[in-house]
Design a protein around this motif. Structure first.
Motif, PDB file in Angstrom:
ATOM      1  N   TRP A 111      21.897  30.864  10.424  1.00  0.00           N
ATOM      2  CA  TRP A 111      21.835  31.647  11.678  1.00  0.00           C
ATOM      3  C   TRP A 111      22.905  31.065  12.814  1.00  0.00           C
ATOM      4  O   TRP A 111      22.674  30.263  13.321  1.00  0.00           O
ATOM      5  CB  TRP A 111      20.533  31.829  12.279  1.00  0.00           C
ATOM      6  CG  TRP A 111      20.473  32.762  13.423  1.00  0.00           C
ATOM      7  CD1 TRP A 111      20.904  32.619  14.715  1.00  0.00           C
ATOM      8  CD2 TRP A 111      20.066  34.095  13.538  1.00  0.00           C
ATOM      9  NE1 TRP A 111      20.709  33.753  15.552  1.00  0.00           N
ATOM     10  CE2 TRP A 111      20.483  34.519  14.913  1.00  0.00           C
ATOM     11  CE3 TRP A 111      19.867  35.284  12.539  1.00  0.00           C
ATOM     12  CZ2 TRP A 111      19.992  35.875  15.130  1.00  0.00           C
ATOM     13  CZ3 TRP A 111      19.555  36.481  12.855  1.00  0.00           C
ATOM     14  CH2 TRP A 111      19.545  36.865  14.218  1.00  0.00           C
ATOM     15  N   VAL A 135      26.393  37.323  15.999  1.00  0.00           N
ATOM     16  CA  VAL A 135      25.751  36.522  15.053  1.00  0.00           C
ATOM     17  C   VAL A 135      26.770  36.684  13.667  1.00  0.00           C
ATOM     18  O   VAL A 135      27.210  37.661  13.433  1.00  0.00           O
ATOM     19  CB  VAL A 135      24.236  37.127  14.580  1.00  0.00           C
ATOM     20  CG1 VAL A 135      23.671  36.535  13.314  1.00  0.00           C
ATOM     21  CG2 VAL A 135      23.584  37.042  15.876  1.00  0.00           C
ATOM     22  N   PHE A 179      23.249  37.107   5.677  1.00  0.00           N
ATOM     23  CA  PHE A 179      23.590  35.932   6.707  1.00  0.00           C
ATOM     24  C   PHE A 179      24.159  34.808   5.707  1.00  0.00           C
ATOM     25  O   PHE A 179      23.917  34.995   4.271  1.00  0.00           O
ATOM     26  CB  PHE A 179      22.329  35.290   7.336  1.00  0.00           C
ATOM     27  CG  PHE A 179      21.802  36.337   8.146  1.00  0.00           C
ATOM     28  CD1 PHE A 179      22.355  36.646   9.397  1.00  0.00           C
ATOM     29  CD2 PHE A 179      20.419  37.090   7.912  1.00  0.00           C
ATOM     30  CE1 PHE A 179      21.734  37.642  10.270  1.00  0.00           C
ATOM     31  CE2 PHE A 179      20.060  37.850   8.967  1.00  0.00           C
ATOM     32  CZ  PHE A 179      20.771  38.315   9.977  1.00  0.00           C
ATOM     33  N   ILE A 230      15.388  28.790   8.018  1.00  0.00           N
ATOM     34  CA  ILE A 230      16.458  29.237   8.837  1.00  0.00           C
ATOM     35  C   ILE A 230      16.798  28.191   9.597  1.00  0.00           C
ATOM     36  O   ILE A 230      15.975  27.340  10.199  1.00  0.00           O
ATOM     37  CB  ILE A 230      15.917  30.327   9.674  1.00  0.00           C
ATOM     38  CG1 ILE A 230      15.283  31.646   8.853  1.00  0.00           C
ATOM     39  CG2 ILE A 230      17.125  30.834  10.622  1.00  0.00           C
ATOM     40  CD1 ILE A 230      14.676  32.469   9.655  1.00  0.00           C
ATOM     41  N   ALA A 242      19.567  27.217  12.785  1.00  0.00           N
ATOM     42  CA  ALA A 242      20.337  27.761  13.899  1.00  0.00           C
ATOM     43  C   ALA A 242      21.513  26.914  14.432  1.00  0.00           C
ATOM     44  O   ALA A 242      21.254  25.777  14.755  1.00  0.00           O
ATOM     45  CB  ALA A 242      19.445  28.559  14.787  1.00  0.00           C
ATOM     46  N   MET A 283      14.395  35.836  14.203  1.00  0.00           N
ATOM     47  CA  MET A 283      14.942  35.385  15.057  1.00  0.00           C
ATOM     48  C   MET A 283      15.116  36.147  16.519  1.00  0.00           C
ATOM     49  O   MET A 283      15.131  35.517  17.449  1.00  0.00           O
ATOM     50  CB  MET A 283      16.401  35.049  14.348  1.00  0.00           C
ATOM     51  CG  MET A 283      16.626  34.352  13.318  1.00  0.00           C
ATOM     52  SD  MET A 283      16.004  32.278  13.691  1.00  0.00           S
ATOM     53  CE  MET A 283      17.184  31.869  14.941  1.00  0.00           C
TER      54      MET A 283
END
Ligand code: SF4
Length: 356
Positions: free
Chosen positions: A239, A246, A263, A302, A304, A343
């Motif tokens: 992410w 994004v 993603f 995930i 980020a 998210m």
């Protein structure tokens, strides 16, 4: 058709005349006209692996935007894939696009074998469309019909071997004057009365012709093959945010979720160890999601990161920088929509979360 077969069909159709579900792709029972093959085909493709309530919403939106097969055939792939987002099993959408263009060029097939030649149309779908939209006698056997027929015949042959037996037993029951109504009546009986659990035998319209006719005995039918174990796969989602946007990529056109937005992230493998991150940054492990595909279960962790600059490419993938507020309408398939949901809900919260 023998007398008992005729009585079964008459009882079923009598019940259907009074209890048919009203669905946007159907005509009422005993209609003198036939439904639009485009609407029947579109609904049957959507109903493969998706429930009626969800399909109704998508069907109405599709037919509002593309009221004919020619309109659908002329629509850009991306618009159709985005409209399909959330319905799952995206191979269906890709096959729908190809088949729409074949139909727009050559016309609708009028028999089962013609429908079978279209991508995404299997034996059940071909038989159902031919019976409903063209009034031909066909035996349309899906999981609902397998269940009803196994119980009516008290079949002990396990699936899928029992399918040929069911098809052979069903065809003589289809009345020549109402094949479409008969097909839909069996669907409705399986959905409303002869349900997987607690079938309503006491109020069933075909109880007198059913070799099981007992809710406890019926629950054991059809005999299923031993369940297959679903392998697990693992992967990472990256992410990446920059200036409130994004990073999104578009998946390769072929294969699972082909052509859909998603993603960036690692390949999905059977190895639970994390793949290396794509570049050095202040990465945070922020959560994970689970998703079940037909042939495997997936767990995605995930990670980020926040970037000062919007790179055009990450790990070899072209990036489409998308505002956070536009993610919900970006046409993300469900697995990635879960990532976005997690998210966006946990923004600015450093805790580790899981969404299944
Ligand atoms: Fe199903 Fe019971 Fe009706 Fe037989 S009598 S078809 S088992 S609901």
């Amino acid at each position: 058709m023998c007398q008992k077969q005729g009585m079964f069909s008459t009882a079923l159709l009598g019940w259907y005349d009074a209890n048919a579900r009203t669905l946007p792709w159907r005509l009422p029972p005993n209609s003198v006209t036939r439904p639009d093959p485009y609407r029947v085909w579109l609904s049957e493709i959507m109903l493969q692996q998706t429930g009626v309530a969800t399909v109704t919403r998508y069907f109405q939106e599709f037919t509002r935007r593309w009221p004919t097969v020619e309109a659908l055939a002329a629509a850009p792939d991306e618009a159709i894939m985005a409209a399909w987002a959330g319905l799952g099993y995206y191979t269906r959408a890709r096959n729908l696009i190809t088949a729409a263009r074949m139909i727009a060029a050559r016309g609708f097939p009028a028999d089962e074998s013609g429908w079978r030649a279209l991508p995404g149309v299997g034996p059940y779908t071909a038989a159902a469309i031919t019976a409903i939209a063209f009034g031909e006698r066909c035996a349309a056997v899906d999981t609902n019909v397998e269940r009803v027929a196994s119980r009516v015949l008290n079949l002990r042959t396990p699936l899928p071997a029992a399918r040929a037996e069911i098809r052979a037993a069903l065809l003589p029951l289809v009345p020549a004057n109402r094949p479409g109504d008969f097909t839909q009546a069996l669907m409705d009986l399986g959905s409303a009365v002869c349900t997987p659990r607690r079938p309503g035998c006491s109020a069933c319209p075909v109880r007198d012709y059913c070799a099981t006719a007992d809710p406890v005995a019926a629950e054991a039918l059809p005999v299923k093959p031993p369940p297959k174990t679903r392998p697990a796969r693992y992967g990472c989602v990256w992410w990446i945010e920059s200036g409130g946007d994004v990073a999104l990529i578009r998946r390769p056109p072929r294969g699972l979720l082909g052509g859909m937005p998603g993603f960036p992230g690692s390949h999905w493998t059977e190895d639970p160890a994390h793949a290396p991150l794509p570049f050095a940054s202040d990465w945070r492990r922020t959560g994970e999601i689970s998703h079940i595909f037909t042939h495997f279960s997936l767990r995605l962790v995930i990670f980020a990161a926040e970037l000062a600059n919007q790179f055009p490419v990450v790990a070899g993938e072209a990036i489409d920088w998308t505002p956070r507020g536009a993610l919900e309408s970006a046409g993300l398939p469900t697995v990635y929509a879960k990532v976005a949901q997690l998210m966006l809900a946990s923004a600015d919260q450093p805790c580790f979360e899981t969404l299944c």
